[in-house]
Write an enzyme that holds these catalytic residues in place. Structure first.
Site, short mmCIF file in Angstrom:
data_model
loop_
_atom_site.label_atom_id
_atom_site.label_comp_id
_atom_site.label_asym_id
_atom_site.label_seq_id
_atom_site.Cartn_x
_atom_site.Cartn_y
_atom_site.Cartn_z
N LYS A 58 0.84 -1.21 0.00
CA LYS A 58 0.00 0.00 0.00
C LYS A 58 0.87 1.25 0.00
CE LYS A 58 -3.78 -2.50 2.15
NZ LYS A 58 -4.43 -2.98 3.37
N GLN A 102 -4.11 -1.54 9.71
CA GLN A 102 -4.03 -2.87 9.11
C GLN A 102 -4.57 -3.90 10.11
OE1 GLN A 102 -2.93 -3.45 5.88
NE2 GLN A 102 -3.69 -5.52 6.23
N ASP A 125 -10.41 3.69 4.70
CA ASP A 125 -10.56 2.23 4.55
C ASP A 125 -12.01 1.81 4.82
OD1 ASP A 125 -9.41 -0.22 3.89
OD2 ASP A 125 -8.91 -0.70 5.97
#
Ligand code: NAP
Length: 287
Positions: A58, A102, A125
């Site tokens: 990412k 994450q 996200d």
């Protein structure tokens, strides 16, 4: 193309590339205009090798698209309270426009509590309850990235969902559930299936659109795909195998995502596009 193939492949790699190019152009424009480069903060608890790889990927994509990234690596012993402190700090930091936690973070972390420490305007996200609710109500906000990627794939291939029976297999908070909400918003009739569903094959056989989001190799048998259906395989299993029996499904579907190269590349593309959008929202749009 094999002799019996009928389905057109949905090219997630190509579409993701176009989305990333658009995000890069927007990032360049806002950087030049405001003097501030869009910034994604990535937060990782512990050193799980798969998570380390995902974050590295990412960040590499960010760099390529002209998006800054700031990485916060926390030890595996980090408590939920410490993680919340970190995320709250990033939420209040004007130099950070998007935040990615994450996950999974480890069994000792209350992930829901941690996600909720992310400010909705930085939730690129799409993991907070605010984002889920906004998406469900059709209000502005950031979508969970993989569902957002699936939505863009369906749009790019002109799939008309009105009145269609969409079957979503899987009901996780980041994937199955939000995908179903997005399909519903496009006037599909949505059925959710999960581990307790009785006779999954019978339900799949009725589907005009199948979204597989489970994580079980070839759970969906190709023979159960209705001829002419659209098949989205979000599953990713060891050996580059999806949740759908691809070879047989290919002979029955009208459109199908390959694994890899279908849904996978779309997730990062949506994350970066949403990061740039967050920066634009926070720094002010072009006049
Ligand atoms: P998850 O949280 O483990 O959820 C899996 C879902 O599948 C659950 O709702 C579960 O039902 C359901 N399920 C399990 N066994 C089933 C069965 N035999 N029949 C029907 N449903 C069953 O997984 P996830 O995070 O949503 O991820 C799902 C898959 O998508 C994985 O392969 C993952 O690697 C992949 N994925 C890909 C991306 C990408 O970027 N391409 C992103 C995220 C995830 P219950 O709710 O009843 O337990």
């Amino acid at each position: 193309m094999s002799a019996t193939q009928t389905a057109q492949l949905m090219d997630g790699t190509g579409l993701a590339k176009r989305i990333l190019e658009e995000a890069a152009a927007k990032a360049a424009e806002i950087s030049q205009r405001t003097g501030t480069v869009p910034c994604l903060a990535t937060v990782l608890v512990g050193d799980d090798p798969a998570s380390v790889t995902y974050v590295r990927m990412k960040r590499a994509r960010c760099a390529k698209a002209g998006i800054q990234s700031r990485h916060i690596a926390l030890p595996a012993t980090t408590t939920t309270a410490e993680l919340i402190d970190t995320l709250a700090g990033l939420s209040g930091d004007p130099e950070v426009h998007g935040i990615l936690l994450q996950h999974p973070c480890g069994p000792h972390i209350d992930e829901r509590a941690a996600f909720e420490a992310i400010a909705p305007e930085k939730d690129v996200d799409g993991v907070t309850m605010y984002s889920f609710a906004a998406m469900s109500f059709g209000l502005p906000g950031f979508v969970s990235c993989t569902p957002g990627g699936i939505q863009r794939l369906l749009e790019a291939y002109g799939v008309d969902l009105v009145g269609k029976h969409a079957v979503v297999v899987g009901r996780s908070a980041i994937l199955g559930k939000p995908v179903g909400m997005l399909l519903l918003a496009k006037d599909a009739t949505v059925t959710y299936c999960h581990s307790r569903t009785a006779d999954l094959p019978a339900i799949v056989r009725e589907a005009d659109v199948v979204v597989a989001a489970v994580g079980r190799p070839r759970l969906i048998h190709g023979e159960d795909i209705k001829p002419g259906a659209v098949v989205i395989d979000a599953g990713y299993n060891p050996g580059n195998v999806g949740d759908v029996d691809f070879d047989t499904a290919l002979t029955r579907a009208r459109l199908i995502t390959p694994v890899p190269g279908g849904v996978g590349p779309m997730t990062i593309a949506v994350l970066l596009a949403q990061t740039v959008d967050a920066a634009v929202n926070q720094l002010g749009p072009q006049h």
